[in-house]
Design a protein around this motif. Structure first.
Motif, PDB file in Angstrom:
ATOM      1  N   ASN A 142     -33.556 -23.786 -53.234  1.00 23.47           N
ATOM      2  CA  ASN A 142     -33.701 -25.068 -53.092  1.00 23.47           C
ATOM      3  C   ASN A 142     -32.198 -25.730 -52.667  1.00 23.47           C
ATOM      4  OD1 ASN A 142     -32.072 -24.280 -55.303  1.00 23.47           O
ATOM      5  ND2 ASN A 142     -33.074 -25.613 -56.817  1.00 23.47           N
TER       6      ASN A 142
ATOM      7  N   ASN B 127     -34.674 -25.522 -61.625  1.00 18.65           N
ATOM      8  CA  ASN B 127     -34.292 -26.794 -60.892  1.00 18.65           C
ATOM      9  C   ASN B 127     -33.484 -27.747 -61.792  1.00 18.65           C
ATOM     10  OD1 ASN B 127     -34.342 -27.901 -58.140  1.00 18.65           O
ATOM     11  ND2 ASN B 127     -35.825 -29.325 -59.042  1.00 18.65           N
ATOM     12  N   HIS B 128     -32.817 -27.260 -62.789  1.00 20.57           N
ATOM     13  CA  HIS B 128     -32.281 -28.153 -63.793  1.00 20.57           C
ATOM     14  C   HIS B 128     -30.932 -28.690 -63.282  1.00 20.57           C
ATOM     15  CE1 HIS B 128     -29.494 -28.978 -67.355  1.00 20.57           C
ATOM     16  NE2 HIS B 128     -30.860 -29.272 -67.849  1.00 20.57           N
ATOM     17  N   CYS B 129     -30.555 -29.820 -63.735  1.00 22.96           N
ATOM     18  CA  CYS B 129     -29.299 -30.626 -63.001  1.00 22.96           C
ATOM     19  C   CYS B 129     -28.293 -30.614 -64.263  1.00 22.96           C
ATOM     20  CB  CYS B 129     -29.662 -31.867 -62.340  1.00 22.96           C
ATOM     21  SG  CYS B 129     -28.434 -32.853 -61.548  1.00 22.96           S
TER      22      CYS B 129
ATOM     23  N   ARG C 180     -39.909 -26.774 -58.113  1.00 23.21           N
ATOM     24  CA  ARG C 180     -40.501 -26.622 -59.246  1.00 23.21           C
ATOM     25  C   ARG C 180     -41.833 -25.856 -59.132  1.00 23.21           C
ATOM     26  NH1 ARG C 180     -38.316 -26.847 -63.993  1.00 23.21           N
ATOM     27  NH2 ARG C 180     -40.090 -27.808 -64.904  1.00 23.21           N
TER      28      ARG C 180
ATOM     29  N   HIS D 219     -27.654 -22.199 -66.667  1.00 26.98           N
ATOM     30  CA  HIS D 219     -27.939 -22.502 -65.442  1.00 26.98           C
ATOM     31  C   HIS D 219     -26.812 -22.063 -64.506  1.00 26.98           C
ATOM     32  CE1 HIS D 219     -31.389 -24.455 -67.204  1.00 26.98           C
ATOM     33  NE2 HIS D 219     -30.746 -24.830 -67.958  1.00 26.98           N
TER      34      HIS D 219
ATOM     35  N   ASP E 157     -37.039 -31.332 -54.910  1.00 25.26           N
ATOM     36  CA  ASP E 157     -37.358 -31.105 -56.355  1.00 25.26           C
ATOM     37  C   ASP E 157     -38.668 -30.535 -56.680  1.00 25.26           C
ATOM     38  OD1 ASP E 157     -34.619 -31.584 -56.648  1.00 25.26           O
ATOM     39  OD2 ASP E 157     -34.918 -33.570 -57.443  1.00 25.26           O
TER      40      ASP E 157
ATOM     41  N   ARG F 172     -28.646 -27.987 -58.385  1.00 28.26           N
ATOM     42  CA  ARG F 172     -29.629 -27.553 -59.090  1.00 28.26           C
ATOM     43  C   ARG F 172     -29.669 -26.154 -59.369  1.00 28.26           C
ATOM     44  NH1 ARG F 172     -29.810 -32.351 -58.674  1.00 28.26           N
ATOM     45  NH2 ARG F 172     -31.699 -33.637 -58.243  1.00 28.26           N
ATOM     46  N   CYS F 173     -30.221 -25.694 -60.656  1.00 23.26           N
ATOM     47  CA  CYS F 173     -30.206 -24.176 -60.927  1.00 23.26           C
ATOM     48  C   CYS F 173     -31.524 -23.588 -60.192  1.00 23.26           C
ATOM     49  CB  CYS F 173     -30.781 -24.062 -62.607  1.00 23.26           C
ATOM     50  SG  CYS F 173     -30.629 -22.380 -62.836  1.00 23.26           S
TER      51      CYS F 173
ATOM     52  N   TYR G  87     -25.527 -22.698 -60.397  1.00 22.51           N
ATOM     53  CA  TYR G  87     -25.372 -23.245 -58.694  1.00 22.51           C
ATOM     54  C   TYR G  87     -24.273 -22.318 -58.328  1.00 22.51           C
ATOM     55  CZ  TYR G  87     -24.925 -26.039 -54.837  1.00 22.51           C
ATOM     56  OH  TYR G  87     -24.827 -26.274 -53.450  1.00 22.51           O
TER      57      TYR G  87
END
Length: 108
Positions: A81, A27-29, A21, A54, A17, A43-44, A56
């Protein structure tokens, strides 16, 4: 022994993570409860500061973390990621092995 394995996995995920970043990804969940409907490993993978929802793979979510299915025509082979997806394991290694064997056959 099990607690050590879980601790190592949590630490490994936190490192990934942080690296995502630092590389400039959102990396938004999404929310993982019943209201959100997402998974913890999603993760985005869009760049930080992107507009809109976002994403995935085929799933999108808003700032509140509510997930919706929104298919795309062609999925990218892998996201920067991605840790738990299809290409994180043996499929990518197998593709690399086939390419390496092909290069050996053509060069010999």
């Amino acid at each position: 022994m099990m607690s050590l394995r879980l601790y190592r996995k949590v630490w490994h995920d936190r490192v990934h993570d942080t690296l995502a970043r630092l590389r400039g990804y959102c990396n938004h969940c999404p929310r993982t409860d019943e209201a959100g409907g997402g998974y913890r490993h999603w993760r985005c993978a869009l760049r930080r500061g992107h507009r809109g929802m976002h994403r995935y793979r085929n799933y999108v979510w808003d700032q509140q973390g509510r997930v919706e299915y929104s298919p795309v025509d062609c999925l990218p082979p892998s996201q920067p990621n991605e840790r738990h997806g299809v290409f994180a394991g043996g499929e990518l290694r197998a593709a690399r092995r086939r390419a390496r064997e092909k290069r050996r056959r053509t060069s010999a």
